[in-house]
Design a protein around this motif. Structure first.
Motif, PDB file in Angstrom:
ATOM      1  N   ALA A  82       0.828  -1.204   0.000  1.00 23.07           N
ATOM      2  CA  ALA A  82       0.000   0.000   0.000  1.00 23.07           C
ATOM      3  C   ALA A  82       0.867   1.260   0.000  1.00 23.07           C
ATOM      4  N   GLU A  83       1.968   1.238   0.752  1.00 21.05           N
ATOM      5  CA  GLU A  83       2.878   2.379   0.771  1.00 21.05           C
ATOM      6  C   GLU A  83       3.484   2.606  -0.612  1.00 21.05           C
ATOM      7  N   GLU A  84       3.916   1.527  -1.258  1.00 20.03           N
ATOM      8  CA  GLU A  84       4.471   1.653  -2.603  1.00 20.03           C
ATOM      9  C   GLU A  84       3.428   2.206  -3.572  1.00 20.03           C
ATOM     10  N   ALA A  85       2.196   1.704  -3.446  1.00 17.72           N
ATOM     11  CA  ALA A  85       1.127   2.167  -4.323  1.00 17.72           C
ATOM     12  C   ALA A  85       0.819   3.648  -4.087  1.00 17.72           C
ATOM     13  N   GLY A  86       0.822   4.068  -2.818  1.00 23.93           N
ATOM     14  CA  GLY A  86       0.570   5.474  -2.512  1.00 23.93           C
ATOM     15  C   GLY A  86       1.621   6.384  -3.128  1.00 23.93           C
ATOM     16  N   ARG A  87       2.886   5.947  -3.060  1.00 28.37           N
ATOM     17  CA  ARG A  87       3.945   6.747  -3.668  1.00 28.37           C
ATOM     18  C   ARG A  87       3.776   6.819  -5.193  1.00 28.37           C
ATOM     19  N   ARG A  88       3.454   5.670  -5.803  1.00 26.48           N
ATOM     20  CA  ARG A  88       3.273   5.655  -7.254  1.00 26.48           C
ATOM     21  C   ARG A  88       2.137   6.570  -7.683  1.00 26.48           C
ATOM     22  N   ARG A  89       1.020   6.476  -6.980  1.00 27.73           N
ATOM     23  CA  ARG A  89      -0.137   7.274  -7.369  1.00 27.73           C
ATOM     24  C   ARG A  89       0.128   8.776  -7.210  1.00 27.73           C
ATOM     25  N   ALA A  90       0.885   9.163  -6.196  1.00 32.05           N
ATOM     26  CA  ALA A  90       1.241  10.578  -6.046  1.00 32.05           C
ATOM     27  C   ALA A  90       2.102  11.032  -7.217  1.00 32.05           C
ATOM     28  N   GLN A  91       3.041  10.204  -7.614  1.00 32.03           N
ATOM     29  CA  GLN A  91       3.899  10.547  -8.745  1.00 32.03           C
ATOM     30  C   GLN A  91       3.117  10.599 -10.052  1.00 32.03           C
ATOM     31  N   GLN A  92       2.083   9.750 -10.157  1.00 31.54           N
ATOM     32  CA  GLN A  92       1.269   9.721 -11.377  1.00 31.54           C
ATOM     33  C   GLN A  92       0.214  10.815 -11.401  1.00 31.54           C
ATOM     34  N   GLY A  93      -0.040  11.430 -10.240  1.00 30.40           N
ATOM     35  CA  GLY A  93      -0.986  12.537 -10.189  1.00 30.40           C
ATOM     36  C   GLY A  93      -2.428  12.149  -9.946  1.00 30.40           C
ATOM     37  N   LEU A  94      -2.686  10.911  -9.528  1.00 28.88           N
ATOM     38  CA  LEU A  94      -4.058  10.528  -9.199  1.00 28.88           C
ATOM     39  C   LEU A  94      -4.459  11.198  -7.889  1.00 28.88           C
ATOM     40  N   PRO A  95      -5.589  11.897  -7.833  1.00 32.22           N
ATOM     41  CA  PRO A  95      -6.008  12.568  -6.593  1.00 32.22           C
ATOM     42  C   PRO A  95      -6.123  11.586  -5.426  1.00 32.22           C
ATOM     43  N   LEU A  96      -5.790  12.063  -4.237  1.00 34.98           N
ATOM     44  CA  LEU A  96      -5.767  11.197  -3.063  1.00 34.98           C
ATOM     45  C   LEU A  96      -7.143  10.605  -2.771  1.00 34.98           C
ATOM     46  N   ASP A  97      -8.208  11.375  -2.959  1.00 37.24           N
ATOM     47  CA  ASP A  97      -9.528  10.835  -2.651  1.00 37.24           C
ATOM     48  C   ASP A  97      -9.871   9.639  -3.541  1.00 37.24           C
ATOM     49  N   LEU A  98      -9.344   9.631  -4.777  1.00 41.75           N
ATOM     50  CA  LEU A  98      -9.578   8.489  -5.646  1.00 41.75           C
ATOM     51  C   LEU A  98      -8.721   7.289  -5.243  1.00 41.75           C
ATOM     52  N   VAL A  99      -7.565   7.550  -4.672  1.00 38.62           N
ATOM     53  CA  VAL A  99      -6.735   6.454  -4.149  1.00 38.62           C
ATOM     54  C   VAL A  99      -7.474   5.760  -3.006  1.00 38.62           C
ATOM     55  N   VAL A 100      -7.988   6.540  -2.074  1.00 38.97           N
ATOM     56  CA  VAL A 100      -8.727   5.963  -0.935  1.00 38.97           C
ATOM     57  C   VAL A 100      -9.981   5.248  -1.420  1.00 38.97           C
ATOM     58  N   HIS A 101     -10.690   5.852  -2.380  1.00 38.98           N
ATOM     59  CA  HIS A 101     -11.892   5.197  -2.920  1.00 38.98           C
ATOM     60  C   HIS A 101     -11.566   3.843  -3.528  1.00 38.98           C
ATOM     61  N   SER A 102     -10.413   3.742  -4.171  1.00 39.71           N
ATOM     62  CA  SER A 102     -10.015   2.470  -4.775  1.00 39.71           C
ATOM     63  C   SER A 102      -9.882   1.377  -3.715  1.00 39.71           C
ATOM     64  N   TYR A 103      -9.269   1.707  -2.577  1.00 36.99           N
ATOM     65  CA  TYR A 103      -9.121   0.712  -1.505  1.00 36.99           C
ATOM     66  C   TYR A 103     -10.487   0.349  -0.922  1.00 36.99           C
ATOM     67  N   ARG A 104     -11.349   1.321  -0.733  1.00 36.97           N
ATOM     68  CA  ARG A 104     -12.684   1.037  -0.192  1.00 36.97           C
ATOM     69  C   ARG A 104     -13.472   0.135  -1.145  1.00 36.97           C
ATOM     70  N   ASN A 105     -13.399   0.467  -2.426  1.00 39.08           N
ATOM     71  CA  ASN A 105     -14.149  -0.304  -3.412  1.00 39.08           C
ATOM     72  C   ASN A 105     -13.667  -1.754  -3.457  1.00 39.08           C
ATOM     73  N   ALA A 106     -12.343  -1.941  -3.426  1.00 33.37           N
ATOM     74  CA  ALA A 106     -11.800  -3.302  -3.420  1.00 33.37           C
ATOM     75  C   ALA A 106     -12.208  -4.044  -2.156  1.00 33.37           C
ATOM     76  N   GLY A 107     -12.248  -3.317  -1.014  1.00 37.18           N
ATOM     77  CA  GLY A 107     -12.667  -3.944   0.232  1.00 37.18           C
ATOM     78  C   GLY A 107     -14.090  -4.447   0.185  1.00 37.18           C
ATOM     79  N   TYR A 108     -14.996  -3.636  -0.382  1.00 37.62           N
ATOM     80  CA  TYR A 108     -16.392  -4.075  -0.506  1.00 37.62           C
ATOM     81  C   TYR A 108     -16.508  -5.310  -1.389  1.00 37.62           C
ATOM     82  N   LEU A 109     -15.784  -5.321  -2.507  1.00 39.14           N
ATOM     83  CA  LEU A 109     -15.862  -6.467  -3.411  1.00 39.14           C
ATOM     84  C   LEU A 109     -15.376  -7.738  -2.735  1.00 39.14           C
TER      85      LEU A 109
END
Length: 399
Positions: A82-109
């Motif tokens: 998760a730490e590696e993914a957070g660093r990658r997403r920041a470098q790629q410019g994905l907004p943080l709220d969408l990063v958190v939403h991705s984890y929530r969505n995967a958790g529900y599934l």
């Protein structure tokens, strides 16, 4: 009221079996996960290619399911990923709220799939899984938090690097470099117009106390400043508006500036900042050591000519004031102070006398003596000009 029932070894075994049974379905869950993400926001699809997102999502989901089935494993692979993914997403410019939403969505599934599989096999195991809900969602929360913390740290580091790069580019402009695209990079990075009226302010930075208050006051004055610190001075780039000129800028700085400073003439764009900075420094050099105000170069041109040619300035002082400089220091100081006051009072002996706390005849006597020693007349324009410039050169000479 009874407390929460502790999970038994049987509970852990049921959860582990459910997770192992779910692993073959991970590709199916990833497909659904990405479908839901892209439906939630088109930004996901713009971050990076679909295949790469799919592989990363599969790795994250598989590691997450394995962690749920073995929560006491150390180190936590899911948190590291998760730490590696957070660093990658920041470098790629994905907004943080969408990063958190991705984890929530995967958790529900994952959670829904665990329940469906267990209920289909043995409804009695549903109660066992429900007792594990808190633990499952705690794992998802921990992963989202780890990704968020890494994201924010990376974002701050990227912002710091970007700021440093922009400041380096601005420094290059102030030093007069003219690489292709340099001005446009600074304009884009600092949200400034590439073309338009600019001025440069150079402040002597001998007294650094009060700088923070000064910057706050200037900000409230309505001007856009970008400041750069040097060892002995502070350089400010000023973006002037359509209704703002050097008069308004000088008025905004006057009384707020904690030390002497110089203002350049107006230049037409960022690419001319190097020239403006040199002229602002020249204006600053026209300020005597004990000065506290701020001056404009366009109002100090004669003095600027003197200080820009130190060798000639020294010769001028020697030629005009040679006999005066041979006097005793106190006597010399009185004569030159009188000339300075008389010039500051626009040739009025009465006003100069009031400034010097002496009689006007005393002023006349000192000026006549000065004329005798210099072999010049204050009534002749050329002689007056030479004596004025020589006095500036003497007062501004190093040491």
């Amino acid at each position: 009221m009874s407390g929460r029932r502790p999970r038994t070894g049987h509970d852990w075994k049921v959860l582990e079996e459910a997770c192992v049974a779910l692993l073959p379905r991970v590709p199916e869950l990833v497909d659904e996960h990405l479908r839901q993400l892209f439906e939630h926001s088109p930004v996901y699809a713009r971050v990076l290619p679909y295949d790469q997102q799919w592989r990363e999502a599969e790795d994250a989901m598989r590691i997450g399911i394995e962690t749920i089935s073995a929560p006491r494993a150390s180190p936590r692979r899911d948190l590291e990923y998760a730490e590696e993914a957070g660093r990658r997403r920041a470098q790629q410019g994905l907004p943080l709220d969408l990063v958190v939403h991705s984890y929530r969505n995967a958790g529900y599934l994952v959670w829904d799939s665990l329940l469906e599989g267990t209920v289909g096999q043995d409804p009695e195991k549903l109660a066992v899984l429900m007792r594990s809900a808190t633990m499952v969602w705690s794992a998802v929360d921990a992963q989202a938090a780890a990704a968020s913390d890494a994201y924010r740290a990376t974002e701050m580091e990227l912002r710091r690097r970007t700021d440093e790069q922009l400041q380096a580019l601005l420094d290059a402009l102030l030093e007069g470099q003219s690489a292709p695209g340099l001005a446009s990079q600074v304009a884009a990075g600092l949200d400034l117009p590439e073309r338009g009226p600019y001025a440069v302010v150079v402040l002597r930075a001998e007294r650094r106390d009060g700088r923070a208050a000064f910057h706050r006051q200037i900000q409230r004055a309505g001007f856009r400043f970008v400041w750069r610190m040097r060892t002995d001075r502070e350089v400010g780039v000023v973006a002037l508006g359509a209704e703002e000129g050097l008069d308004e800028l000088t008025a905004a700085l006057d009384g707020r500036c904690p030390g002497p400073g110089g203002i350049s003439p107006v230049v037409a764009g960022l690419s001319e900042l190097g020239h403006a900075r040199r002229l602002a420094e020249l204006a600053l050099r026209t300020c005597p050591p004990d000065a506290t105000g701020i001056v404009r170069l366009d109002q100090r041109m004669p003095t600027a000519l003197v200080v820009s040619q130190p060798e000639l300035a020294g010769r001028l002082v020697s030629d005009v004031f040679g006999e005066v400089l041979a006097l005793e220091p106190a006597d010399r100081a009185v004569l030159l102070e009188t000339l300075d006051a008389w010039l500051a009072c626009e040739g009025s002996a009465g006003r100069a006398a009031g400034r010097l706390y002496c009689h006007r005849n005393t002023v006349f006597n000192r000026l006549r003596r000065l004329e005798q020693l210099t072999s010049r007349s204050l009534a002749r324009p050329r002689d007056l000009m030479e004596m004025t410039l020589a006095l500036d050169a003497y007062r501004l000479a190093p040491g």
